[in-house]
Design a protein around this motif. Structure first.
Motif, PDB file in Angstrom:
ATOM      1  N   PHE A 318       0.830  -1.199   0.000  1.00 30.89           N
ATOM      2  CA  PHE A 318       0.000   0.000   0.000  1.00 30.89           C
ATOM      3  C   PHE A 318       0.872   1.259   0.000  1.00 30.89           C
ATOM      4  CE2 PHE A 318      -1.905   3.456   2.460  1.00 30.89           C
ATOM      5  CZ  PHE A 318      -3.026   3.728   1.683  1.00 30.89           C
ATOM      6  N   PHE A 319       1.858   1.316   0.878  1.00 33.15           N
ATOM      7  CA  PHE A 319       2.679   2.517   0.979  1.00 33.15           C
ATOM      8  C   PHE A 319       3.621   2.653  -0.222  1.00 33.15           C
ATOM      9  CE2 PHE A 319       1.606   1.587   5.476  1.00 33.15           C
ATOM     10  CZ  PHE A 319       0.889   2.748   5.738  1.00 33.15           C
ATOM     11  N   GLN A 320       4.040   1.514  -0.781  1.00 37.55           N
ATOM     12  CA  GLN A 320       4.854   1.571  -1.988  1.00 37.55           C
ATOM     13  C   GLN A 320       4.039   2.123  -3.155  1.00 37.55           C
ATOM     14  OE1 GLN A 320       4.650  -0.367  -4.967  1.00 37.55           O
ATOM     15  NE2 GLN A 320       6.749  -0.318  -5.773  1.00 37.55           N
ATOM     16  N   SER A 321       2.758   1.717  -3.231  1.00 36.83           N
ATOM     17  CA  SER A 321       1.916   2.168  -4.341  1.00 36.83           C
ATOM     18  C   SER A 321       1.590   3.656  -4.254  1.00 36.83           C
ATOM     19  CB  SER A 321       0.615   1.357  -4.379  1.00 36.83           C
ATOM     20  OG  SER A 321      -0.217   1.689  -3.280  1.00 36.83           O
ATOM     21  N   GLN A 322       1.654   4.246  -3.053  1.00 39.79           N
ATOM     22  CA  GLN A 322       1.408   5.679  -2.928  1.00 39.79           C
ATOM     23  C   GLN A 322       2.394   6.495  -3.757  1.00 39.79           C
ATOM     24  OE1 GLN A 322       1.514   6.544   1.323  1.00 39.79           O
ATOM     25  NE2 GLN A 322      -0.723   6.718   1.360  1.00 39.79           N
ATOM     26  N   LEU A 323       3.607   5.996  -3.900  1.00 44.29           N
ATOM     27  CA  LEU A 323       4.607   6.699  -4.704  1.00 44.29           C
ATOM     28  C   LEU A 323       4.616   6.204  -6.144  1.00 44.29           C
ATOM     29  CD1 LEU A 323       7.565   6.877  -2.155  1.00 44.29           C
ATOM     30  CD2 LEU A 323       5.564   8.355  -2.402  1.00 44.29           C
ATOM     31  N   ARG A 324       4.486   4.886  -6.315  1.00 45.77           N
ATOM     32  CA  ARG A 324       4.503   4.325  -7.668  1.00 45.77           C
ATOM     33  C   ARG A 324       3.374   4.852  -8.529  1.00 45.77           C
ATOM     34  NH1 ARG A 324       1.426   1.018  -9.967  1.00 45.77           N
ATOM     35  NH2 ARG A 324       0.395   0.405  -8.028  1.00 45.77           N
ATOM     36  N   ILE A 325       2.222   5.151  -7.923  1.00 45.79           N
ATOM     37  CA  ILE A 325       1.039   5.539  -8.695  1.00 45.79           C
ATOM     38  C   ILE A 325       1.221   6.869  -9.406  1.00 45.79           C
ATOM     39  CG2 ILE A 325      -0.219   6.877  -6.954  1.00 45.79           C
ATOM     40  CD1 ILE A 325      -2.743   5.340  -7.769  1.00 45.79           C
ATOM     41  N   ASN A 326       2.251   7.620  -9.053  1.00 52.29           N
ATOM     42  CA  ASN A 326       2.475   8.902  -9.718  1.00 52.29           C
ATOM     43  C   ASN A 326       2.719   8.752 -11.216  1.00 52.29           C
ATOM     44  OD1 ASN A 326       2.696  11.399  -7.766  1.00 52.29           O
ATOM     45  ND2 ASN A 326       3.555   9.653  -6.654  1.00 52.29           N
ATOM     46  N   ILE A 327       3.306   7.634 -11.638  1.00 46.90           N
ATOM     47  CA  ILE A 327       3.522   7.446 -13.072  1.00 46.90           C
ATOM     48  C   ILE A 327       2.200   7.188 -13.786  1.00 46.90           C
ATOM     49  CG2 ILE A 327       4.030   4.976 -12.808  1.00 46.90           C
ATOM     50  CD1 ILE A 327       5.509   7.435 -15.412  1.00 46.90           C
ATOM     51  N   PRO A 456      -4.891   1.540   5.419  1.00 43.89           N
ATOM     52  CA  PRO A 456      -6.263   1.822   5.842  1.00 43.89           C
ATOM     53  C   PRO A 456      -7.167   0.630   5.567  1.00 43.89           C
ATOM     54  CG  PRO A 456      -5.372   3.630   4.553  1.00 43.89           C
ATOM     55  CD  PRO A 456      -4.406   2.492   4.423  1.00 43.89           C
ATOM     56  N   ASP A 457      -8.229   0.531   6.356  1.00 48.36           N
ATOM     57  CA  ASP A 457      -9.209  -0.537   6.152  1.00 48.36           C
ATOM     58  C   ASP A 457      -9.816  -0.398   4.773  1.00 48.36           C
ATOM     59  OD1 ASP A 457     -11.329  -2.300   6.194  1.00 48.36           O
ATOM     60  OD2 ASP A 457     -11.800  -1.926   8.314  1.00 48.36           O
ATOM     61  N   ARG A 458      -9.805  -1.472   3.991  1.00 50.21           N
ATOM     62  CA  ARG A 458     -10.343  -1.440   2.621  1.00 50.21           C
ATOM     63  C   ARG A 458     -11.823  -1.082   2.589  1.00 50.21           C
ATOM     64  NH1 ARG A 458      -6.803  -4.204  -0.944  1.00 50.21           N
ATOM     65  NH2 ARG A 458      -5.182  -5.412   0.154  1.00 50.21           N
TER      66      ARG A 458
END
Length: 460
Positions: A318-327, A456-458
């Motif tokens: 989840f926390f990795q995707s917070q940054l990866r999603i910028n692309i 966060p809770d899904r």
């Protein structure tokens, strides 16, 4: 006159008549052949989809009177919001772009010495750039030509002139920074976007499909791939695989468009020049890496999520995707801003020209980011949809100025994830760094566990 002399004169007269008869016969035969050739040529030209090799007006054709659009008057009178919706930038940024591109654009014709060589007046550089931006936005070239008072083929001519000019302008170049100070600034930008202060991300990477028509034999030969390789089975489209890296502001840092759409993101990146540079010692500042999705593999220079993760690894994802999603956000802004990318590239554009055009659009995207120009609600949606283009993701509010990429409905599902497969490489290649210790994903996972961070809770 003797009988012999009379017979000789009669012979000469008959010979002259015979020559005249044969000359007339040869002339009729030649005219008949020319008529047949002209008829065949006319029949071929009338075949639907046939492209004529003729360029220019017919000899003696009269000039079509057109009234050129006065760009200065137009820019002054059109409302700011309308101008931004049409050109994807404000007026000041438009003129700044014209100043950058003018040295690389062809002559307007104003300097020609021959009187009457530009009977309708020159097509100015500002008009060229304006028409190119309208084409890039997804506008109809015929409507654009009518509005600007130019020939029907000038909008597309202007588009390709501007593409070449953008790619020649050094101020607009895209290059991944090799300076450690620049890399640290990028990492700091991502840290500010991270809820848990991840400070090792130097760029977000992903691939996107660039939609094209079925490539010609010449395209396949120049690229070194057959037509089947250009077809993405997951997206049911012909296209190209574009690899890109962006920063926290969604500004592109690196672009690579060398492989057809069926190529996996893993393979396209493995063969790239950036990957080779990342493997060079001290190219990246120690501890920094790219953030990618599961199509890529964990390495000293790459951080990707865990597959089928649960528990603490799911929290990490989840926390990795917070940054990866910028692309993905950068791709969304690019396609949202330039509607030409929502459908197959115009007919007649070679793969090489398409790649050059997409690179130019990415540079324009960066130009808009640098000038703080948001992605406005598009003006050309109806035309794009009628031409078979894809439906845009959700736009937040009909009157919203800025498109916000903030939920699953915003993903460009028709263009993303086409490269998430292993058809062109082996699992052994993906396990290259499996035995490495202290990879970026492991360090971040330890940080998540030590601090007790939870996604966060899904259901919330």
């Amino acid at each position: 006159m003797t009988r012999r002399e009379q017979n000789f004169e009669t012979y000469l007269d008959d010979e002259d008549a015979h020559d005249v008869h044969h000359r007339a016969k040869r002339r009729r035969r030649t005219l008949g052949l020319m008529s047949a050739v002209a008829s065949i040529a006319a029949s071929i030209a009338s075949i639907p989809g046939r492209i004529s090799n003729y360029h220019g007006r017919l000899p003696g054709a009269s000039t079509v009177k057109r009234e050129r659009l006065d760009m200065d008057s137009y820019v002054k009178t059109v409302p700011d919001r309308c101008f931004r919706r049409r050109h994807r930038m404000d007026k000041e940024s438009f003129y700044n772009l014209v100043d950058i591109l003018s040295p690389h654009l062809p002559s307007t014709g104003e300097q020609r010495s021959k009187p009457g060589s530009v009977p309708n007046g020159p097509i100015t550089h500002s008009a060229r750039v304006s028409m190119a931006l309208r084409v890039a936005a997804g506008g109809d070239p015929l409507d654009i030509a009518s509005f600007y008072g130019v020939n029907d083929n000038e909008p597309m001519n202007s588009f390709w002139y501007v593409v070449d000019a953008i790619n020649q302008a050094e101020q607009l170049n895209i290059e991944f920074p090799s300076c450690h100070e620049e890399q640290e600034k990028i990492a700091e930008g991502f840290r500010r976007k991270s809820e848990i202060d991840i400070d090792c991300c130097v760029g977000a990477i992903d691939g996107i499909l660039i939609w094209i028509l079925k490539p010609t034999e010449a395209d396949c030969e120049s690229m070194g791939f057959g037509p089947v390789k250009f077809f993405c089975g997951r997206k049911k489209k012909f296209g190209l695989n574009m690899q890109a890296v962006c920063d926290a502001n969604r500004r592109f840092l690196w672009i690579d468009i060398r492989y057809p759409a069926s190529t996996s993101d893993f393979f396209a990146f493995q063969q790239s020049s950036l990957k080779k540079r990342l493997e060079v010692a001290n190219f990246l500042r120690k501890g920094l890496c790219l953030f990618g999705d599961a199509a890529y593999v964990n390495a000293p220079y790459m951080c990707s999520p865990y597959r089928s993760a649960t528990g603490e690894k799911d929290d990490f994802n989840f926390f990795q995707s917070q940054l990866r999603i910028n692309i993905e956000c950068a791709f969304g802004m690019l396609v949202h801003r330039f509607g030409i990318l929502r459908g197959p590239f115009p007919k007649g554009a070679t793969v090489e020209k398409t790649s050059a055009a997409v690179l130019a659009l990415c540079k324009l995207h960066n130009f808009c980011i640098a000038d703080n120009i948001d992605a406005m609600e598009p003006k050309d949606t109806k035309k794009i949809m009628l031409d078979g283009g894809m439906l845009l993701p959700r736009i937040d509010g009909r009157d919203a100025n800025e498109w916000v990429y903030d939920c699953a409905h915003d993903r460009l599902d028709d263009l993303l994830d086409g490269g998430e497969h292993c058809d062109d490489h082996t699992y052994d290649e993906r396990r290259m760094y499996q035995k490495e210790i202290d990879l970026p994903n492991e360090r971040i996972l330890k940080h998540v566990v030590a601090e007790g961070y939870r996604r966060p809770d899904r259901r919330s």
